[in-house]
Write a protein that holds these residues in place. Structure first.
Motif, PDB file in Angstrom:
ATOM      1  N   THR A   6       0.824  -1.204   0.000  1.00 48.28           N
ATOM      2  CA  THR A   6       0.000   0.000   0.000  1.00 48.28           C
ATOM      3  C   THR A   6       0.859   1.255   0.000  1.00 48.28           C
ATOM      4  N   LEU A   7       0.546   2.169  -0.891  1.00 48.94           N
ATOM      5  CA  LEU A   7       1.248   3.443  -0.900  1.00 48.94           C
ATOM      6  C   LEU A   7       0.843   4.249   0.330  1.00 48.94           C
ATOM      7  N   PRO A   8       1.793   4.949   0.929  1.00 50.53           N
ATOM      8  CA  PRO A   8       1.411   5.820   2.048  1.00 50.53           C
ATOM      9  C   PRO A   8       0.376   6.841   1.603  1.00 50.53           C
ATOM     10  N   THR A   9      -0.428   7.256   2.538  1.00 51.47           N
ATOM     11  CA  THR A   9      -1.492   8.220   2.235  1.00 51.47           C
ATOM     12  C   THR A   9      -0.909   9.465   1.587  1.00 51.47           C
ATOM     13  N   GLY A  10      -1.528   9.847   0.487  1.00 54.33           N
ATOM     14  CA  GLY A  10      -1.134  11.081  -0.171  1.00 54.33           C
ATOM     15  C   GLY A  10      -0.024  10.938  -1.188  1.00 54.33           C
ATOM     16  N   ILE A  11       0.556   9.786  -1.304  1.00 57.10           N
ATOM     17  CA  ILE A  11       1.654   9.580  -2.252  1.00 57.10           C
ATOM     18  C   ILE A  11       1.133   8.793  -3.450  1.00 57.10           C
ATOM     19  N   THR A  12       1.415   9.298  -4.636  1.00 58.50           N
ATOM     20  CA  THR A  12       0.981   8.643  -5.868  1.00 58.50           C
ATOM     21  C   THR A  12       2.174   8.453  -6.786  1.00 58.50           C
ATOM     22  N   LEU A  13       1.981   7.638  -7.812  1.00 52.36           N
ATOM     23  CA  LEU A  13       3.028   7.371  -8.791  1.00 52.36           C
ATOM     24  C   LEU A  13       2.598   7.917 -10.146  1.00 52.36           C
ATOM     25  N   VAL A  14       3.549   8.533 -10.859  1.00 53.69           N
ATOM     26  CA  VAL A  14       3.259   8.979 -12.215  1.00 53.69           C
ATOM     27  C   VAL A  14       3.749   7.925 -13.187  1.00 53.69           C
ATOM     28  N   THR A  15       3.248   8.027 -14.414  1.00 50.71           N
ATOM     29  CA  THR A  15       3.595   7.012 -15.415  1.00 50.71           C
ATOM     30  C   THR A  15       4.292   7.606 -16.625  1.00 50.71           C
ATOM     31  N   ASP A  16       4.657   8.888 -16.560  1.00 50.40           N
ATOM     32  CA  ASP A  16       5.285   9.502 -17.730  1.00 50.40           C
ATOM     33  C   ASP A  16       6.804   9.550 -17.606  1.00 50.40           C
ATOM     34  N   ARG A  17       7.349   8.833 -16.641  1.00 53.40           N
ATOM     35  CA  ARG A  17       8.801   8.709 -16.549  1.00 53.40           C
ATOM     36  C   ARG A  17       9.097   7.388 -15.840  1.00 53.40           C
ATOM     37  N   ARG A  18      10.361   7.049 -15.780  1.00 48.12           N
ATOM     38  CA  ARG A  18      10.732   5.729 -15.256  1.00 48.12           C
ATOM     39  C   ARG A  18      11.079   5.805 -13.785  1.00 48.12           C
ATOM     40  N   PRO A  19      10.730   4.766 -13.051  1.00 46.14           N
ATOM     41  CA  PRO A  19      11.132   4.743 -11.640  1.00 46.14           C
ATOM     42  C   PRO A  19      12.638   4.543 -11.525  1.00 46.14           C
ATOM     43  N   ARG A  20      13.175   5.082 -10.468  1.00 50.72           N
ATOM     44  CA  ARG A  20      14.572   4.833 -10.127  1.00 50.72           C
ATOM     45  C   ARG A  20      14.593   4.056  -8.824  1.00 50.72           C
ATOM     46  N   MET A  21      15.353   2.996  -8.766  1.00 52.00           N
ATOM     47  CA  MET A  21      15.394   2.158  -7.578  1.00 52.00           C
ATOM     48  C   MET A  21      16.831   1.858  -7.217  1.00 52.00           C
ATOM     49  N   ALA A  22      17.071   1.791  -5.922  1.00 51.71           N
ATOM     50  CA  ALA A  22      18.384   1.414  -5.428  1.00 51.71           C
ATOM     51  C   ALA A  22      18.186   0.522  -4.210  1.00 51.71           C
ATOM     52  N   THR A  23      18.832  -0.623  -4.242  1.00 53.67           N
ATOM     53  CA  THR A  23      18.747  -1.542  -3.111  1.00 53.67           C
ATOM     54  C   THR A  23      19.827  -1.186  -2.107  1.00 53.67           C
ATOM     55  N   VAL A  24      19.407  -0.958  -0.881  1.00 51.11           N
ATOM     56  CA  VAL A  24      20.333  -0.637   0.198  1.00 51.11           C
ATOM     57  C   VAL A  24      20.082  -1.633   1.330  1.00 51.11           C
ATOM     58  N   GLU A  25      20.775  -1.386   2.439  1.00 59.41           N
ATOM     59  CA  GLU A  25      20.574  -2.265   3.580  1.00 59.41           C
ATOM     60  C   GLU A  25      19.096  -2.332   3.929  1.00 59.41           C
ATOM     61  N   ARG A  26      18.571  -3.509   3.971  1.00 52.45           N
ATOM     62  CA  ARG A  26      17.209  -3.778   4.424  1.00 52.45           C
ATOM     63  C   ARG A  26      16.127  -3.575   3.383  1.00 52.45           C
ATOM     64  N   GLY A  27      16.323  -2.767   2.339  1.00 52.98           N
ATOM     65  CA  GLY A  27      15.215  -2.574   1.430  1.00 52.98           C
ATOM     66  C   GLY A  27      15.574  -1.806   0.178  1.00 52.98           C
ATOM     67  N   VAL A  28      14.553  -1.188  -0.442  1.00 53.21           N
ATOM     68  CA  VAL A  28      14.700  -0.560  -1.750  1.00 53.21           C
ATOM     69  C   VAL A  28      14.183   0.868  -1.689  1.00 53.21           C
ATOM     70  N   ILE A  29      14.997   1.796  -2.180  1.00 55.84           N
ATOM     71  CA  ILE A  29      14.550   3.171  -2.325  1.00 55.84           C
ATOM     72  C   ILE A  29      13.899   3.299  -3.692  1.00 55.84           C
ATOM     73  N   VAL A  30      12.767   3.970  -3.754  1.00 54.60           N
ATOM     74  CA  VAL A  30      12.067   4.192  -5.020  1.00 54.60           C
ATOM     75  C   VAL A  30      11.910   5.695  -5.197  1.00 54.60           C
ATOM     76  N   ALA A  31      12.350   6.195  -6.342  1.00 61.32           N
ATOM     77  CA  ALA A  31      12.306   7.645  -6.576  1.00 61.32           C
ATOM     78  C   ALA A  31      11.920   7.916  -8.018  1.00 61.32           C
ATOM     79  N   HIS A  32      11.733   9.179  -8.298  1.00 68.22           N
ATOM     80  CA  HIS A  32      11.473   9.742  -9.620  1.00 68.22           C
ATOM     81  C   HIS A  32      10.020   9.628 -10.049  1.00 68.22           C
ATOM     82  N   THR A  33       9.338   8.576  -9.777  1.00 72.50           N
ATOM     83  CA  THR A  33       7.922   8.464 -10.110  1.00 72.50           C
ATOM     84  C   THR A  33       6.989   8.693  -8.927  1.00 72.50           C
TER      85      THR A  33
END
Lengths: 548, 429
Positions: free
Chosen positions: A25-52
């Motif tokens: 579930t996305l946190p309240t108030g946070i949405t994803l756009v579809t007109d660009r690509r997600p950026r992801m980086a795996t770090v300790e314990r999990g994944v950062i998701v940015a750009h979308t």
């Protein structure tokens, strides 16, 4: 068992190697756009998701939750007054940050930057009563942290945590001496994309930090980096380098590539590298003042070698330097027209190209848009060992949109295509079909060089090209049939009568090919589920007819 | 001149779109659509590329814009197992724990070894938390020792291997070996335990699970301070509540800044008769603690405000004539829960505090026709459920049970077992 995190439409999906998926579930108030690509980086314990996302996210697989990567800081500072107790004398100031802690272990997962400072209290043997401690409007925040000075000082020291996101008061009298043992406030700061307005448009993990680039038009050339693990949520205001010169274009840093001892930084027409071990000795050095990168998604690192697409072809960068792989300068890779003419691909869409590594074929595979089309519906492959190029590949089953390296149950890499139909397609399947909702045959087509006779021959002489013998791997019946189309004549010869090679026969002698100066063969098969592996062919006899 | 032309290097040079056709070599190709060069056990040649097939059986709901393969345990993985373990006493001759991977289906298991039985508690109603989950392992007080003679062992179970990690050394100020460990806690990613020594006295120790080394935290607790009975992590500090102080039915609460302080700071001394500190929890930024009331005084559930001085009462026990107690304070799903018991008056309730008022969330006596005590409640954060192990009436009596609360409803999942009253979790991948 590993998993993959993908963006499908406006949702993030967790997909296991068997294809089972879930939707955190996305946190309240946070949405994803579809007109660009997600950026992801795996770090300790999990994944950062940015750009979308409208705010950078962090996916925690242990809890199967999405939360803001870094909480937004308090907008107001606390209020400081003398308490009813005793203990402290001098001028004191307090700050507050918001925390996200692991509810099971109490580990600190993320911390916001500090609030504005409180008022300065002149204590006279008082304890410190803090009120107005800010409360976050982000539900992921589950604690606050107070920092304060020693008497008359400016250094911010850790003072106490306030568990929960409810209490707004605290009173304490901890001595200044004990604060020194508790430690100073660490470097904190928000990365781009923490709030609507800008995004973290690039993201990569290197040397235990996360590196990024902002969409802020005034900071496109800035190379941003976080604190070292585990504090990758902290992005100090001075934690940046510059990919000079600033402002030379409206793109800035195009992409990063992590090699073992350097972080390659691409601009449109320039390459640089960041080297060093920590923030005190990071430096930027120029690799090329000319070659850059046109497609951020084309950058792939294979065995510590960087591959990417520039305006006029595919390049690699290794310990030997920068080499073009598509202009024949290595002796192979003579596919320059793909990138320098408009015959094969829609070059206007080169910035949208994407690529990946295929560990089975050991190839760099680059996805491009067919001439006249508007999606990246073709791809080509380059052997990283021999620089051979093969292609142009295509599929009738789906439209590839992205490239992901999934992992099997045993953590083996499986190159996978993300498609516009919402499915992930695993590559290198032993069944020789492209299977979507239906089964599509793979259209195999290979064309040889023109033969001008025996041992090189003479194209000025007309030849009789005799019987063709085919040599291939024996396929188990029922097997496909390889169609051979001879082109006998000059370079503009028409297709001759086709021959058929039964692929259950490892060696088969077929009919005569014809009379002409040259003979060129085209092999073709398009049978779902059937394979072909060619070892070679022979034409016998060949003799000169005469000069006509 | 007649002859034969062979080409067994087909495709070995890949595509050549540059050189003029008459100069191409045998290994060159002018087209290689959907072809790949294979080297397979000596069979080398050019052939059809590999196929593709769908990984997911259902549309993921939109264009796949990108993603990443993550080499971390998947939440979807059946191999990532979270197993809950409820300790059993001697009522089961062979089974030592009840085990469940979903909180609903439980089965008796013989590993790990049996945890400490009720008879080794300071008193029959002192059930506290005798195990903890740390880094995916179950750390627990074992039963395989002679109390008063042997040093009490602490064991660790990783889902496969069960081993003794250490024994609690003697307290130099005590007259004999340590009795038992009364509580465990994970505080700022480190493991601490409360040791009960003869006196009664006690110590709080940090256990390094990698080395098995124990380090005393701050000063030891003498008979004036009492035995450390319950631990809590609150506002970044480590807190301990004590019991059985010499000469008075009062309890104390101390705090400690790990790596900063050298001695415990006394914060609260309860009123006379209002007994010992039975349990503590951090809720909405304040420290809640439950006490037991001797005959003639009520047990209280109280709040230490953030000045670490002001104490207010949040809830009051209702049985003045019999000892009663507030146990097992636990934060779950945004509310504070506890178990209020008065065995002499047939009261046993799970009570819930929403931040404003207390209500009875589960009347155990009404459901089970007996008052049952609880040492600890366990929150499963992954499915937002609450597990409660209600103790049997004594070692060897198989009348304990396990309840589970999920989505607002209580369900009894286990009955007829000699449940000890505490649970832990083991994660295996």
């Amino acid at each position: 068992m590993p998993f993959s995190l993908v963006q499908a439409g406006t949702a993030l999906k967790v997909v296991d190697p068997g294809g089972t998926s879930s939707t955190p579930t996305l946190p309240t108030g946070i949405t994803l756009v579809t007109d660009r690509r997600p950026r992801m980086a795996t770090v300790e314990r999990g994944v950062i998701v940015a750009h979308t996302p409208s705010q950078n996210l962090f996916y925690d697989p242990l809890l199967d939750t999405l939360r803001p990567f870094v909480p937004l800081p308090p907008v107001t500072g606390p209020i400081l007054a003398a308490g009813s107790g005793t203990g402290l004398t001098g001028d004191y100031t307090v700050w507050v940050s918001f925390l996200i802690k692991d509810v099971e272990t109490g580990a600190l997962l993320s911390e916001s930057p500090l609030s504005p400072a409180s008022n300065t209290l002149t204590a006279a043997d008082d304890d410190l009563a803090v009120t107005g401690i800010p409360v976050s409007n982000q539900s992921a925040v589950n604690a606050r942290r107070l920092y304060r000075t020693a008497a008359g000082g400016e250094v911010k020291y850790f003072w106490t945590d306030i568990d929960g996101n409810d209490a707004t008061t605290f009173t304490g009298d901890d001595s200044d001496a004990s604060l020194a043992l508790a430690g100073e406030a660490p470097t904190l700061g928000l990365p781009p994309g923490s709030a609507p307005g800008d995004t973290l448009r690039l993201l990569i993990a290197w040397k235990k930090r996360v590196w990024g680039a902002s969409s802020d038009p005034t900071a496109l050339d800035d190379i941003l980096f976080s604190e070292a693990e585990p504090r990758v949520y902290a992005w100090g205001a001075t934690s940046r380098l510059v990919a000079s010169p600033r402002g030379e274009d409206n793109v800035g840093v195009v992409q990063y590539a992590a090699r073992r001892d350097m972080l390659v930084v691409f601009k449109r027409n320039r390459m640089m590298a960041v080297s060093g071990t920590d923030a005190t000795d990071f430096r930027v050095e120029t690799i090329s003042e000319e070659v850059g990168c046109i497609a951020p998604e084309s950058v792939v690192v294979i065995r510590d070698v960087v591959y990417w697409l520039w305006d006029d072809g595919v390049y690699k960068y290794d310990d030997s330097g920068v080499t073009c792989l598509s202009d024949g300068s290595t002796g192979r890779g003579k596919v320059d027209p793909w990138f320098t003419t408009d015959t094969y691909f829609n070059r206007d869409r080169f910035p949208e190209a994407f690529a990946g590594y295929n560990p089975v074929t050991r190839c760099y595979e680059l996805h491009l848009c067919n001439v006249g089309d508007t999606t990246e519906n073709r791809w080509v492959s380059c052997s990283i060992e021999t620089n051979e190029w093969l292609g142009i590949h295509k599929t009738a089953a789906f439209t590839p949109v992205s490239r992901i390296l999934l992992r099997s149950n045993e953590n083996a890499i499986i190159p996978t295509l993300g498609a516009s139909d919402g499915y992930l397609y695993q590559m290198n399947r032993s069944t020789k079909s492209d299977v979507s909702g239906s089964t599509s045959a793979i259209h195999y087509k290979v064309k040889t060089r023109p033969h001008a006779g025996v041992g090189g021959g003479d194209p000025d002489i007309s030849h009789f090209f005799g019987m063709l013998s085919m040599f291939s791997k024996v396929e188990t019946a029922p097997a496909g049939t390889l169609t051979i189309t001879p082109y006998v004549g000059w370079l503009n010869a028409s297709a001759g009568t086709t021959l058929s090679h039964d692929l259950t026969q490892g060696r088969e002698r077929l009919g005569r090919l014809g009379v002409g100066q040259l003979c060129q063969l085209e092999f073709e098969m398009q049978t779902a589920g059937e394979d072909v592996l060619q070892f070679g062919y022979a034409i016998d006899p060949i003799f000169e007819v005469g000069r006509r | 001149m007649a002859g034969k032309e062979t080409n067994f290097t087909l495709g070995t040079k890949g595509l050549n779109l540059v050189d003029e056709p008459l100069s191409l070599q045998d290994g060159d190709l002018q087209n290689a659509q959907n072809a790949e060069f294979r080297r397979d056990g000596g069979a080398q040649g050019i052939g059809l590329r590999g196929g593709t097939s769908r990984l997911n059986s259902a549309d993921l709901g939109g264009t796949i814009l990108g993603g990443a393969g993550v080499p971390l345990p998947s939440p979807l993985s059946s191999s990532l197992v979270r197993a809950f373990h409820a300790a059993l006493s001697t009522g089961s001759a062979t089974d030592t724990w009840e085990r469940s991977t979903d909180g609903t289906t439980w089965a008796g298991v013989t590993a790990p070894a049996r945890a400490i039985i009720q008879a080794k508690s300071p008193a029959s109603n002192y059930l506290n938390q005798r195990c903890v989950s740390f880094n995916g392992n179950l750390v627990y007080s074992a039963n395989d020792y002679t109390q008063g003679t042997d040093q009490p062992p602490v064991r660790v179970y990783d889902g496969t291997t069960d081993a003794e990690i250490c024994t609690i050394p003697d307290n130099p100020a005590s007259s004999g070996v340590c009795n038992t460990v009364l509580d465990y806690i994970v505080h700022r990613q480190r493991l601490f335990l409360a040791a009960y020594d003869p006196g009664p006295r006690g110590r709080v120790l940090e256990l390094d699970l990698e080395t098995g080394q124990l380090q005393q935290i701050g000063n030891a607790f003498d008979t004036t301070a009492g035995m450390p009975y319950c631990l809590c992590s609150h506002n970044g500090l480590l807190w301990v509540g004590t019991a059985k102080l010499a000469g008075a039915a009062v309890g104390r609460i101390y705090s400690f800044r790990v790596d900063v302080d050298t001695s415990w700071t006394l914060r609260v001394t309860t009123g006379a008769g209002q007994g010992y500190i039975r349990s503590m929890a951090s809720f909405q930024g304040e420290l809640y603690f439950g006490t037991n009331g001797d005959a003639g005084t009520d047990a209280l559930l109280r709040v230490l405000e953030n000045d670490y001085t002001t104490v207010t009462t949040s809830d009051t026990g209702s049985k003045l004539n019999d000892p009663d107690e507030f146990d097992a304070l636990t934060v779950y799903d945004g509310a504070l829960y506890c178990v209020y018991s008065c065995t002499g008056e047939d009261i046993s309730q799970v009570r819930k505090f929403d931040g404003s008022s207390w209500t009875t969330d589960l009347d155990i006596f009404a459901a089970e026709a007996r008052a049952a005590q609880v040492g600890q409640m366990f929150v499963n954060v992954r499915d937002t459920s609450l597990l409660v192990a209600f103790c049997s009436t004594g070692d060897g009596n198989s009348d304990g049970f396990i309840y589970r609360k999920v989505s607002g409803s209580w369900v009894k999942e286990v009955t007829g077992e000699d449940v000890r009253g505490f649970l832990g979790r083991v994660d295996t991948v």
